[in-house]
Scaffold this active site. Structure first.
Site, PDB file in Angstrom:
ATOM      1  N   ASP A  78      -8.798  -4.743  -5.987  1.00 28.22           N
ATOM      2  CA  ASP A  78      -8.679  -3.770  -4.881  1.00 28.22           C
ATOM      3  C   ASP A  78      -8.892  -2.767  -5.127  1.00 28.22           C
ATOM      4  O   ASP A  78      -8.728  -2.128  -6.175  1.00 28.22           O
ATOM      5  CB  ASP A  78      -6.547  -4.126  -4.575  1.00 28.22           C
ATOM      6  CG  ASP A  78      -6.016  -3.293  -3.413  1.00 28.22           C
ATOM      7  OD1 ASP A  78      -6.932  -2.505  -2.748  1.00 28.22           O
ATOM      8  OD2 ASP A  78      -4.836  -2.430  -3.452  1.00 28.22           O
ATOM      9  N   SER A  90       0.853  -1.589   0.512  1.00 25.18           N
ATOM     10  CA  SER A  90       0.155   0.162  -0.230  1.00 25.18           C
ATOM     11  C   SER A  90       0.934   0.980   0.035  1.00 25.18           C
ATOM     12  O   SER A  90       2.064   1.478  -1.191  1.00 25.18           O
ATOM     13  CB  SER A  90      -0.801   0.483   0.879  1.00 25.18           C
ATOM     14  OG  SER A  90      -2.341   1.318   0.663  1.00 25.18           O
TER      15      SER A  90
END
Length: 559
Positions: free
Chosen positions: A485, A220
């Site tokens: 995602d 991330s």
């Protein structure tokens, strides 16, 4: 302004001065309310306040209990890995700032053999303790075991206990930026010495990046940092795996909801889209219709339509919280969908018919969101406003070290953006009351100008994007993503980014039915992992073996 800090080392382990007792929420609650989807700061603060009262009451009871107790051996599990301390500079670039702080790290040397690599996992925007399981059974264990390497989790400055300041005021947060944090990792790699309690080396320089391959891993935000470290410090970082790496920063980010609309159960999404359209219409009607609508959700005492819209968008964060391992992730998104589409009877507001989907939606919010708001006897209305209202700037101005919600929000407001308003056109699963102005107003509320630093009017996303953006690439830099995602639109494997062809030196991999850094965790028995997770771990092991062979070949030529 001269800032100094001190650290204490006891037997190589961590001991830091504190600024009073610090109450924290459970990591899962912290992540759910602040790091999955839109942050729910008011509820976070109310739960922290409740926890602090409980802690103080427990402390008072213990202090008043003078009776003797039979000695009992603790049954709590002893931590497998202990925190160590690296003396990190408060600032690498401000000559007026002196001193160091304790940057925590955790290390596993159990697989190490001479010549093995070092894998450094970036802790990112949370306590490093949350990443320690990856030493035991996740990506660090997998790669270290495969290569006779060392695994390290490095806590990010300001997070966990790696705190260089005495408050989280605007001024004291000014060293929380990309440039300082990247230099932290570089300084750590270049000056790292393994604790003598963990291993003894005949050559003190054996683990220097000139002599050992350092491989950087992050997921991330930390995934973007992994990519930036490989590109900007290639003499220190031999290779990097960037998982769900958000290398593209963007102020206005309604695209967060696109993968949810595309991949979530079709009936759930179509029902939610229809419900949101009706809710927006009802909120635009004169009172008392909006208040009656809010009463279905248990939020009739919340005057702001925008705040109401914000609260009911909360369950969408559960999509990001999914994981292939249900013990790690959450299945709550599907509970939300099941409730929403359960059918049953509708309702009425006067002459207006309310479909069952909105009644069900309200039921879910009442029973799963509103119920979490701590209530004081006799004043539930003020409690609802405290948990979910955003009209009072003062509520966001506390700057003590317990206010850890301020950290990632500060980074969002200064450099990363990622405000999540409703799209201006097309179908939507969040209310059109969530505008860019509303979703970004926390920056102005929480961070008034300081003496030494002022938060910009809008985040300086170019500071991030100038580091490579969608096009970032480098030899021995891998990008791993989940196909569904909600953050993939901001990664190099976005549908908007140039398409890439995978190779050993520039690998890319898209995990089918994957969400957020699905490669990071693992099971004790890796053979029991889903095939798509075993496949990505095998890919990562194979490319790392090739990269280490390249390092050894180049090292041999230098000798």
């Amino acid at each position: 302004m001269l800032i100094t800090s001190t650290i204490l080392l006891i037997g190589g382990l961590l001991a830091v001065p504190t600024f009073g007792g610090k109450t924290t929420l459970h990591p899962d609650t912290h992540r759910e309310l602040l790091l999955n989807g839109r942050p729910q700061i008011g509820l976070w603060q109310s739960l922290l306040k409740e926890q602090k009262i409980k802690d103080e009451e427990a402390l008072l009871v213990n202090s008043q209990d003078t009776s003797q107790h039979t000695f009992q051996t603790s049954t709590s599990k002893k931590p497998l890995y202990k925190a160590h301390c690296f003396p990190q500079k408060i600032s690498h670039f401000d000559d007026e700032v002196n001193g160091t702080f304790c940057q925590r790290y955790w290390i596993d040397t159990s697989f190490y053999k001479d010549g093995g690599p070092v894998f450094l996992l970036d802790g990112g925007e949370t306590s490093g303790e949350d990443r320690v399981p990856f030493l035991e059974r996740g990506i660090l264990q997998i790669l270290s075991n495969s290569t006779n390497g060392i695994g390290i989790v490095l806590e990010h400055r300001y997070y966990g206990d790696s705190v260089p300041v005495s408050s989280f005021s605007t001024d004291d947060l000014r060293f929380l930026n990309n440039k300082e944090a990247l230099e932290d990792s570089a300084y750590f790699i270049e000056n790292f010495e393994a604790p003598s309690s963990m291993m003894s080396l005949s050559d003190s320089q054996a683990l220097h990046p000139n002599n050992t391959a350092w491989i950087y891993y992050g997921g991330s935000y930390a995934g973007a940092r992994a990519a930036h470290m490989r590109k900007e410090y290639p003499h220190l970082v031999w290779g990097a795996i960037a998982s769900s790496a958000v290398t593209h920063a963007q102020i206005n980010f309604p695209q967060y909801y696109d993968p949810i609309q595309q991949y979530a159960p079709e009936q759930c999404i179509s029902t939610l889209q229809s419900a949101i359209k009706i809710i927006d219409h009802l909120l635009d009607l004169p009172e008392p219709i909006p208040k009656h609508l809010k009463s279905l959700f248990g939020l009739e005492e919340l005057p702001s339509n925008e705040d109401f819209a914000d609260v009911i968008s909360g369950p969408l964060g559960y999509w990001q919280a999914k994981n292939w391992d249900p013990k790690v992730g959450s299945t709550e998104f599907y509970h939300f969908c099941d409730t929403l589409t359960a059918g049953k009877a509708g309702s009425n507001i006067g002459l207006i018919s309310i479909p069952a989907s909105i009644v069900n939606y309200g039921k879910y919010i009442k029973e799963n969101v509103v119920i979490r708001c701590p209530r004081s006897e006799g004043k539930p209305a003020s409690d609802i406003e405290e948990c979910f209202g955003t009209s009072q700037d003062s509520k966001f101005r506390a700057t003590d070290l317990e206010q850890t919600w301020r950290l990632w929000i500060f980074q969002v407001c200064t450099q990363w953006g990622y405000f999540m308003p409703a799209p201006l056109e097309g179908p939507s699963i969040i209310s059109n009351k969530l505008t860019l102005g509303y979703t970004s107003k926390i920056c102005r509320q929480a961070f008034p100008p300081g003496k030494h630093f002022t938060v910009p009017e809008w985040p300086d996303v170019e500071e991030v994007n100038e580091r490579g953006d969608y096009e970032i690439e480098y030899d021995r830099l891998a990008f791993i993503d989940g196909d569904r995602d909600p953050w993939r639109p901001m990664t190099p494997q976005s549908d908007w980014a140039p398409q890439r062809r995978s190779s050993v030196n520039k690998p890319v991999h898209l995990i089918f039915d994957g969400v957020h850094h699905y490669d990071e965790n693992g099971l004790d028995d890796h053979l029991k992992e889903p095939s798509r997770i075993r496949d990505v771990h095998e890919l990562e092991k194979s490319i790392i073996h090739e990269w280490i062979a390249q390092f050894n070949e180049q090292k041999g030529k230098r000798l």
